[in-house]
Motif scaffolding. Structure first.
Motif, PDB file in Angstrom:
ATOM      1  N   VAL A 158       0.839  -1.195   0.000  1.00  0.00           N
ATOM      2  CA  VAL A 158       0.000   0.000   0.000  1.00  0.00           C
ATOM      3  C   VAL A 158       0.879   1.252   0.000  1.00  0.00           C
ATOM      4  O   VAL A 158       0.623   2.204  -0.741  1.00  0.00           O
ATOM      5  CB  VAL A 158      -0.963   0.001   1.211  1.00  0.00           C
ATOM      6  N   LEU A 159       1.919   1.253   0.810  1.00  0.00           N
ATOM      7  CA  LEU A 159       2.830   2.397   0.863  1.00  0.00           C
ATOM      8  C   LEU A 159       3.481   2.641  -0.501  1.00  0.00           C
ATOM      9  O   LEU A 159       3.524   3.774  -0.990  1.00  0.00           O
ATOM     10  CB  LEU A 159       3.902   2.180   1.929  1.00  0.00           C
ATOM     11  N   ALA A 160       3.951   1.585  -1.141  1.00  0.00           N
ATOM     12  CA  ALA A 160       4.584   1.718  -2.456  1.00  0.00           C
ATOM     13  C   ALA A 160       3.580   2.213  -3.493  1.00  0.00           C
ATOM     14  O   ALA A 160       3.913   3.065  -4.333  1.00  0.00           O
ATOM     15  CB  ALA A 160       5.177   0.383  -2.883  1.00  0.00           C
ATOM     16  N   ALA A 161       2.336   1.715  -3.432  1.00  0.00           N
ATOM     17  CA  ALA A 161       1.318   2.148  -4.382  1.00  0.00           C
ATOM     18  C   ALA A 161       0.981   3.625  -4.184  1.00  0.00           C
ATOM     19  O   ALA A 161       0.878   4.381  -5.156  1.00  0.00           O
ATOM     20  CB  ALA A 161       0.061   1.290  -4.231  1.00  0.00           C
ATOM     21  N   LEU A 162       0.834   4.058  -2.931  1.00  0.00           N
ATOM     22  CA  LEU A 162       0.536   5.466  -2.663  1.00  0.00           C
ATOM     23  C   LEU A 162       1.667   6.368  -3.159  1.00  0.00           C
ATOM     24  O   LEU A 162       1.422   7.419  -3.751  1.00  0.00           O
ATOM     25  CB  LEU A 162       0.300   5.689  -1.168  1.00  0.00           C
ATOM     26  N   CYS A 163       2.899   5.951  -2.919  1.00  0.00           N
ATOM     27  CA  CYS A 163       4.044   6.742  -3.378  1.00  0.00           C
ATOM     28  C   CYS A 163       4.069   6.837  -4.897  1.00  0.00           C
ATOM     29  O   CYS A 163       4.350   7.896  -5.457  1.00  0.00           O
ATOM     30  CB  CYS A 163       5.350   6.137  -2.857  1.00  0.00           C
ATOM     31  N   SER A 164       3.758   5.748  -5.573  1.00  0.00           N
ATOM     32  CA  SER A 164       3.743   5.743  -7.027  1.00  0.00           C
ATOM     33  C   SER A 164       2.599   6.590  -7.587  1.00  0.00           C
ATOM     34  O   SER A 164       2.788   7.359  -8.526  1.00  0.00           O
ATOM     35  CB  SER A 164       3.626   4.309  -7.537  1.00  0.00           C
ATOM     36  N   ILE A 165       1.419   6.474  -6.989  1.00  0.00           N
ATOM     37  CA  ILE A 165       0.250   7.219  -7.453  1.00  0.00           C
ATOM     38  C   ILE A 165       0.464   8.724  -7.293  1.00  0.00           C
ATOM     39  O   ILE A 165       0.164   9.516  -8.186  1.00  0.00           O
ATOM     40  CB  ILE A 165      -1.018   6.778  -6.692  1.00  0.00           C
ATOM     41  N   LEU A 166       0.997   9.122  -6.153  1.00  0.00           N
ATOM     42  CA  LEU A 166       1.139  10.547  -5.830  1.00  0.00           C
ATOM     43  C   LEU A 166       2.495  11.124  -6.243  1.00  0.00           C
ATOM     44  O   LEU A 166       2.733  12.319  -6.077  1.00  0.00           O
ATOM     45  CB  LEU A 166       0.911  10.763  -4.335  1.00  0.00           C
ATOM     46  N   HIS A 167       3.399  10.255  -6.719  1.00  0.00           N
ATOM     47  CA  HIS A 167       4.754  10.668  -7.115  1.00  0.00           C
ATOM     48  C   HIS A 167       5.486  11.342  -5.953  1.00  0.00           C
ATOM     49  O   HIS A 167       6.000  12.456  -6.067  1.00  0.00           O
ATOM     50  CB  HIS A 167       4.716  11.600  -8.333  1.00  0.00           C
ATOM     51  N   VAL A 168       5.483  10.653  -4.806  1.00  0.00           N
ATOM     52  CA  VAL A 168       6.141  11.150  -3.597  1.00  0.00           C
ATOM     53  C   VAL A 168       6.992  10.036  -3.005  1.00  0.00           C
ATOM     54  O   VAL A 168       6.976   8.898  -3.475  1.00  0.00           O
ATOM     55  CB  VAL A 168       5.110  11.632  -2.543  1.00  0.00           C
ATOM     56  N   THR A 169       7.713  10.363  -1.953  1.00  0.00           N
ATOM     57  CA  THR A 169       8.480   9.372  -1.204  1.00  0.00           C
ATOM     58  C   THR A 169       7.747   9.086   0.109  1.00  0.00           C
ATOM     59  O   THR A 169       6.871   9.865   0.511  1.00  0.00           O
ATOM     60  CB  THR A 169       9.890   9.895  -0.890  1.00  0.00           C
ATOM     61  N   PRO A 170       8.111   8.021   0.803  1.00  0.00           N
ATOM     62  CA  PRO A 170       7.493   7.769   2.113  1.00  0.00           C
ATOM     63  C   PRO A 170       7.698   8.930   3.093  1.00  0.00           C
ATOM     64  O   PRO A 170       6.839   9.201   3.923  1.00  0.00           O
ATOM     65  CB  PRO A 170       8.187   6.500   2.596  1.00  0.00           C
ATOM     66  N   ALA A 171       8.811   9.632   2.979  1.00  0.00           N
ATOM     67  CA  ALA A 171       9.061  10.778   3.864  1.00  0.00           C
ATOM     68  C   ALA A 171       8.065  11.909   3.619  1.00  0.00           C
ATOM     69  O   ALA A 171       7.803  12.711   4.516  1.00  0.00           O
ATOM     70  CB  ALA A 171      10.482  11.277   3.682  1.00  0.00           C
ATOM     71  N   ASP A 172       7.525  11.993   2.405  1.00  0.00           N
ATOM     72  CA  ASP A 172       6.507  13.005   2.125  1.00  0.00           C
ATOM     73  C   ASP A 172       5.165  12.613   2.737  1.00  0.00           C
ATOM     74  O   ASP A 172       4.395  13.480   3.146  1.00  0.00           O
ATOM     75  CB  ASP A 172       6.336  13.187   0.615  1.00  0.00           C
ATOM     76  N   LEU A 173       4.887  11.327   2.786  1.00  0.00           N
ATOM     77  CA  LEU A 173       3.627  10.842   3.341  1.00  0.00           C
ATOM     78  C   LEU A 173       3.601  10.876   4.862  1.00  0.00           C
ATOM     79  O   LEU A 173       2.575  11.166   5.466  1.00  0.00           O
ATOM     80  CB  LEU A 173       3.368   9.395   2.894  1.00  0.00           C
ATOM     81  N   ILE A 174       4.728  10.570   5.470  1.00  0.00           N
ATOM     82  CA  ILE A 174       4.790  10.415   6.924  1.00  0.00           C
ATOM     83  C   ILE A 174       5.796  11.404   7.494  1.00  0.00           C
ATOM     84  O   ILE A 174       6.955  11.413   7.094  1.00  0.00           O
ATOM     85  CB  ILE A 174       5.217   8.989   7.305  1.00  0.00           C
ATOM     86  N   THR A 175       5.338  12.226   8.429  1.00  0.00           N
ATOM     87  CA  THR A 175       6.224  13.128   9.148  1.00  0.00           C
ATOM     88  C   THR A 175       6.259  12.676  10.602  1.00  0.00           C
ATOM     89  O   THR A 175       5.215  12.576  11.245  1.00  0.00           O
ATOM     90  CB  THR A 175       5.718  14.582   9.067  1.00  0.00           C
ATOM     91  N   VAL A 176       7.442  12.383  11.100  1.00  0.00           N
ATOM     92  CA  VAL A 176       7.589  11.941  12.482  1.00  0.00           C
ATOM     93  C   VAL A 176       7.908  13.162  13.341  1.00  0.00           C
ATOM     94  O   VAL A 176       8.803  13.938  13.024  1.00  0.00           O
ATOM     95  CB  VAL A 176       8.707  10.885  12.613  1.00  0.00           C
TER      96      VAL A 176
END
Length: 111
Positions: A57-75
């Protein structure tokens, strides 16, 4: 002070930046990447911070939105004050629960 890690889930913001304003916009895009989720699951994925997230799911979201996991998740790191009991058994935190009080519930017309 105890340090706790918090997570900011940026999926909704990233979707809005790409003119995807409905959660159902993700369903066909995820299906193209081999991820099949129900409408309710996609809604929860967008609206709430997921406690568990599969790598697919993480890889699919990154591919769909053209982002990296760091863009999706901020710690984020937050300081949390731990409540310590005193000799009387009370806690020393600044915020205490309000005292309990009895209430009487009545129906309209029953007075």
């Amino acid at each position: 002070m105890v340090k706790r890690m918090g997570i900011v889930w940026n999926l909704r913001r990233l979707m809005a930046e790409r003119n995807m304003f409905q959660t159902t916009d993700l369903i066909p895009a995820l299906a193209e990447h081999g991820v099949h989720l129900s409408r309710e699951q996609v809604y929860r994925l967008v609206a709430q911070v997921p406690q568990r997230l599969s790598m697919d799911v993480l890889a699919a979201l990154c591919s769909i939105l053209h982002v990296t996991p760091a863009d999706l998740i901020t710690v984020t790191e937050t300081d949390v004050q731990v409540a310590k009991p005193t000799a009387t058994g009370e806690t020393t935190t600044a915020a205490k629960a309000p005292p309990a009080r009895r209430v009487r519930l009545t129906r309209p017309g029953d007075r």
